[in-house]
Motif scaffolding. Structure first.
Motif, PDB file in Angstrom:
ATOM      1  N   THR A  31       0.752  -1.357   0.106  1.00 18.62           N
ATOM      2  CA  THR A  31      -0.111  -0.085  -0.115  1.00 18.62           C
ATOM      3  C   THR A  31       0.881   1.234  -0.011  1.00 18.62           C
ATOM      4  O   THR A  31       0.323   2.401  -0.158  1.00 18.62           O
ATOM      5  CB  THR A  31      -1.130   0.196   1.179  1.00 18.62           C
ATOM      6  N   TYR A  32       2.101   1.225   0.258  1.00 19.92           N
ATOM      7  CA  TYR A  32       3.234   2.342   0.468  1.00 19.92           C
ATOM      8  C   TYR A  32       4.430   1.889   0.072  1.00 19.92           C
ATOM      9  O   TYR A  32       4.983   0.838   0.801  1.00 19.92           O
ATOM     10  CB  TYR A  32       2.959   2.843   1.944  1.00 19.92           C
ATOM     11  N   VAL A  33       5.014   2.713  -0.874  1.00 18.97           N
ATOM     12  CA  VAL A  33       6.439   2.513  -1.224  1.00 18.97           C
ATOM     13  C   VAL A  33       7.254   3.785  -0.474  1.00 18.97           C
ATOM     14  O   VAL A  33       6.925   4.586  -0.971  1.00 18.97           O
ATOM     15  CB  VAL A  33       6.662   2.455  -2.717  1.00 18.97           C
ATOM     16  N   ARG A  34       7.893   3.436   0.565  1.00 18.06           N
ATOM     17  CA  ARG A  34       8.581   4.423   1.365  1.00 18.06           C
ATOM     18  C   ARG A  34      10.093   4.632   0.785  1.00 18.06           C
ATOM     19  O   ARG A  34      10.917   3.794   0.821  1.00 18.06           O
ATOM     20  CB  ARG A  34       8.645   4.141   2.717  1.00 18.06           C
ATOM     21  N   LEU A  35      10.137   5.986  -0.102  1.00 19.94           N
ATOM     22  CA  LEU A  35      11.515   6.284  -0.468  1.00 19.94           C
ATOM     23  C   LEU A  35      12.135   7.205   0.493  1.00 19.94           C
ATOM     24  O   LEU A  35      11.612   8.397   0.697  1.00 19.94           O
ATOM     25  CB  LEU A  35      11.301   6.686  -1.794  1.00 19.94           C
ATOM     26  N   GLU A  36      13.441   6.956   1.229  1.00 20.36           N
ATOM     27  CA  GLU A  36      14.016   7.875   1.785  1.00 20.36           C
ATOM     28  C   GLU A  36      15.454   8.349   1.009  1.00 20.36           C
ATOM     29  O   GLU A  36      16.307   7.377   0.852  1.00 20.36           O
ATOM     30  CB  GLU A  36      14.594   7.316   2.874  1.00 20.36           C
ATOM     31  N   LEU A  51      11.458   9.525  -9.474  1.00 20.99           N
ATOM     32  CA  LEU A  51      11.485   8.031  -8.941  1.00 20.99           C
ATOM     33  C   LEU A  51      10.365   7.772  -8.119  1.00 20.99           C
ATOM     34  O   LEU A  51       9.970   6.551  -8.168  1.00 20.99           O
ATOM     35  CB  LEU A  51      12.816   7.978  -8.026  1.00 20.99           C
ATOM     36  N   ARG A  52       9.996   8.618  -7.205  1.00 22.47           N
ATOM     37  CA  ARG A  52       8.677   8.349  -6.313  1.00 22.47           C
ATOM     38  C   ARG A  52       7.619   8.016  -7.298  1.00 22.47           C
ATOM     39  O   ARG A  52       6.835   7.124  -6.722  1.00 22.47           O
ATOM     40  CB  ARG A  52       8.513   9.671  -5.524  1.00 22.47           C
ATOM     41  N   GLU A  53       7.337   8.640  -8.225  1.00 16.89           N
ATOM     42  CA  GLU A  53       6.123   8.450  -9.123  1.00 16.89           C
ATOM     43  C   GLU A  53       6.238   6.996  -9.702  1.00 16.89           C
ATOM     44  O   GLU A  53       5.385   6.384  -9.848  1.00 16.89           O
ATOM     45  CB  GLU A  53       6.004   9.361 -10.161  1.00 16.89           C
ATOM     46  N   LYS A  54       7.517   6.598 -10.301  1.00 21.03           N
ATOM     47  CA  LYS A  54       7.677   5.157 -10.633  1.00 21.03           C
ATOM     48  C   LYS A  54       7.462   4.252  -9.870  1.00 21.03           C
ATOM     49  O   LYS A  54       7.223   3.054 -10.146  1.00 21.03           O
ATOM     50  CB  LYS A  54       9.056   5.143 -11.692  1.00 21.03           C
ATOM     51  N   LEU A  55       8.041   4.570  -8.614  1.00 18.29           N
ATOM     52  CA  LEU A  55       7.895   3.454  -7.635  1.00 18.29           C
ATOM     53  C   LEU A  55       6.425   3.119  -7.222  1.00 18.29           C
ATOM     54  O   LEU A  55       5.949   2.158  -6.624  1.00 18.29           O
ATOM     55  CB  LEU A  55       8.556   3.920  -6.424  1.00 18.29           C
ATOM     56  N   ASP A  56       5.505   4.112  -7.352  1.00 18.26           N
ATOM     57  CA  ASP A  56       3.992   4.192  -7.086  1.00 18.26           C
ATOM     58  C   ASP A  56       3.562   2.654  -7.810  1.00 18.26           C
ATOM     59  O   ASP A  56       2.331   2.208  -7.646  1.00 18.26           O
ATOM     60  CB  ASP A  56       3.407   5.131  -7.258  1.00 18.26           C
ATOM     61  N   ALA A  57       4.197   2.525  -8.968  1.00 14.00           N
ATOM     62  CA  ALA A  57       3.624   1.325  -9.941  1.00 14.00           C
ATOM     63  C   ALA A  57       3.405   0.119  -8.991  1.00 14.00           C
ATOM     64  O   ALA A  57       2.836  -0.775  -9.535  1.00 14.00           O
ATOM     65  CB  ALA A  57       4.374   1.391 -11.136  1.00 14.00           C
ATOM     66  N   PHE A  58       4.464   0.128  -8.047  1.00 15.20           N
ATOM     67  CA  PHE A  58       4.341  -1.231  -7.324  1.00 15.20           C
ATOM     68  C   PHE A  58       3.293  -1.325  -6.080  1.00 15.20           C
ATOM     69  O   PHE A  58       3.124  -2.197  -5.565  1.00 15.20           O
ATOM     70  CB  PHE A  58       5.748  -1.417  -6.521  1.00 15.20           C
ATOM     71  N   VAL A  59       2.712  -0.149  -5.967  1.00 15.65           N
ATOM     72  CA  VAL A  59       1.429  -0.263  -5.077  1.00 15.65           C
ATOM     73  C   VAL A  59       0.231  -1.167  -5.448  1.00 15.65           C
ATOM     74  O   VAL A  59      -0.003  -1.172  -6.684  1.00 15.65           O
ATOM     75  CB  VAL A  59       0.945   1.058  -4.702  1.00 15.65           C
ATOM     76  N   THR A  92       2.537  -4.436   4.539  1.00 17.03           N
ATOM     77  CA  THR A  92       2.079  -3.509   3.249  1.00 17.03           C
ATOM     78  C   THR A  92       3.338  -2.527   2.895  1.00 17.03           C
ATOM     79  O   THR A  92       2.915  -1.694   1.885  1.00 17.03           O
ATOM     80  CB  THR A  92       0.885  -2.549   3.834  1.00 17.03           C
ATOM     81  N   VAL A  93       4.352  -2.722   3.368  1.00 20.94           N
ATOM     82  CA  VAL A  93       5.476  -1.292   3.187  1.00 20.94           C
ATOM     83  C   VAL A  93       6.586  -1.967   2.278  1.00 20.94           C
ATOM     84  O   VAL A  93       7.214  -2.881   2.568  1.00 20.94           O
ATOM     85  CB  VAL A  93       5.612  -0.606   4.086  1.00 20.94           C
ATOM     86  N   VAL A  94       7.090  -1.387   1.129  1.00 10.94           N
ATOM     87  CA  VAL A  94       8.407  -1.516   0.854  1.00 10.94           C
ATOM     88  C   VAL A  94       9.295  -0.224   0.899  1.00 10.94           C
ATOM     89  O   VAL A  94       8.731   0.874   0.799  1.00 10.94           O
ATOM     90  CB  VAL A  94       8.514  -1.937  -0.741  1.00 10.94           C
ATOM     91  N   ARG A  95      10.543  -0.401   1.549  1.00 12.28           N
ATOM     92  CA  ARG A  95      11.271   0.880   2.082  1.00 12.28           C
ATOM     93  C   ARG A  95      12.453   0.811   1.288  1.00 12.28           C
ATOM     94  O   ARG A  95      13.195  -0.492   1.317  1.00 12.28           O
ATOM     95  CB  ARG A  95      11.590   0.659   3.630  1.00 12.28           C
ATOM     96  N   LEU A  96      12.919   1.828   0.599  1.00 15.95           N
ATOM     97  CA  LEU A  96      14.051   1.997   0.165  1.00 15.95           C
ATOM     98  C   LEU A  96      14.948   3.351   0.752  1.00 15.95           C
ATOM     99  O   LEU A  96      14.301   4.247   0.760  1.00 15.95           O
ATOM    100  CB  LEU A  96      13.838   2.358  -1.383  1.00 15.95           C
ATOM    101  N   VAL A  97      16.284   3.048   0.725  1.00 15.90           N
ATOM    102  CA  VAL A  97      17.038   4.165   1.039  1.00 15.90           C
ATOM    103  C   VAL A  97      18.038   4.566  -0.079  1.00 15.90           C
ATOM    104  O   VAL A  97      18.857   3.736  -0.690  1.00 15.90           O
ATOM    105  CB  VAL A  97      17.986   3.973   2.619  1.00 15.90           C
TER     106      VAL A  97
END
Length: 258
Positions: A31-36, A51-59, A92-97
């Motif tokens: 439900t949320y891709v958390r990009l730090e 990049l944030r917009e492209k990662l939303d495709a995994f929601v 529900t979360v994928v986190r990237l640094v």
């Protein structure tokens, strides 16, 4: 009768498995891709937003079955980005640094300039030596570097990265102090080669035979450079050599033979 009961049991099991799978999929869904993301330039900030917009495709994807390599592949499309870490945080979360790589070095190549980060990794080609944040990148001269398949190679690349690492121990932004690094070759013998650093204030640093103990020599050069007075830094030559009894340095306002 036995076969009918067996068939009924199989159908019931399949239906139960489907119900369980559907339930798990509903619970374990991204439900949320958390990009730090850490950036240092305006262009880097803009790339981070893209990049944030492209990662939303995994929601909406299954957290359980999501392949993190697919997520990392999206980051890899941005050569100025370094993926520090990536993980699933169930349910529900994928986190990237992710961190923006710093343009640091550049050398002439074909019709433009190849750009390297502070660790010597090739980023891309540009038409100028301008840094994406501000100012200029450190110009490399006399290095026989080549780029193939996105990788830079050539003599003295490990020594250059070791030199940069030693200087970064005290100078976080190398471009603030170093204008250029040149390989001077009096002869073809490695013992007659020298790294020459032209510093922003005007002083030049010569490190003899960089193929040997470059880390220690660079550390000595940095220590003595930082110890120079403001007036001394405006000119002259700081030379670092290694003799039978260890590494030595000398500072002179006059040019000395390499």
């Amino acid at each position: 009768m036995t076969k009918r009961k067996l068939l009924t049991a199989i159908v019931a099991f399949v239906l139960l498995a489907a119900v369980v799978a559907a339930g798990l999929n509903a619970i374990f869904t991204v439900t949320y891709v958390r990009l730090e993301y850490e950036s240092y330039s305006l262009q880097g900030s803009e790339e981070g937003g893209d990049l944030r917009e492209k990662l939303d495709a995994f929601v909406g994807k299954s957290t359980t079955f999501l392949d993190l390599d697919d997520v990392a592949a999206v980051v890899a499309k941005y050569p100025a980005m370094r993926l520090i870490s990536i993980e699933k945080r169930y349910p529900t979360v994928v986190r990237l640094v992710v961190r923006e790589r710093r343009e640091t070095f550049t050398f002439a190549r074909q019709d433009g300039y190849a750009v390297l980060d502070e660790e010597g990794k090739y980023l891309y080609d540009k038409q100028t030596t301008d840094n994406r944040a501000a100012g200029k990148n450190i110009l490399l001269e006399g290095f026989s570097f080549t780029v193939a398949d996105g990788e830079v190679s050539g003599a003295y690349l490990p020594e250059l990265t070791a030199l940069a690492a030693a200087f970064r121990s005290e100078i976080k932004e190398l471009r603030a102090n170093i204008l250029s690094v040149t390989v001077a070759q009096a002869t073809e013998r490695p013992e007659d080669h020298t790294f020459r650093l032209v510093m922003q204030e005007g002083v030049m640093i010569d490190i003899a035979e960089p193929a040997v103990h470059i880390g220690e020599k660079a550390a000595c050069a940095l220590e003595q450079y930082l110890a120079l007075s403001d007036e001394e830094r405006t000119g002259g030559y700081l030379t670092v050599v290694e003799g039978p009894d260890g590494i030595h340095y000398d500072y002179s306002r006059l040019y000395g033979l390499l």
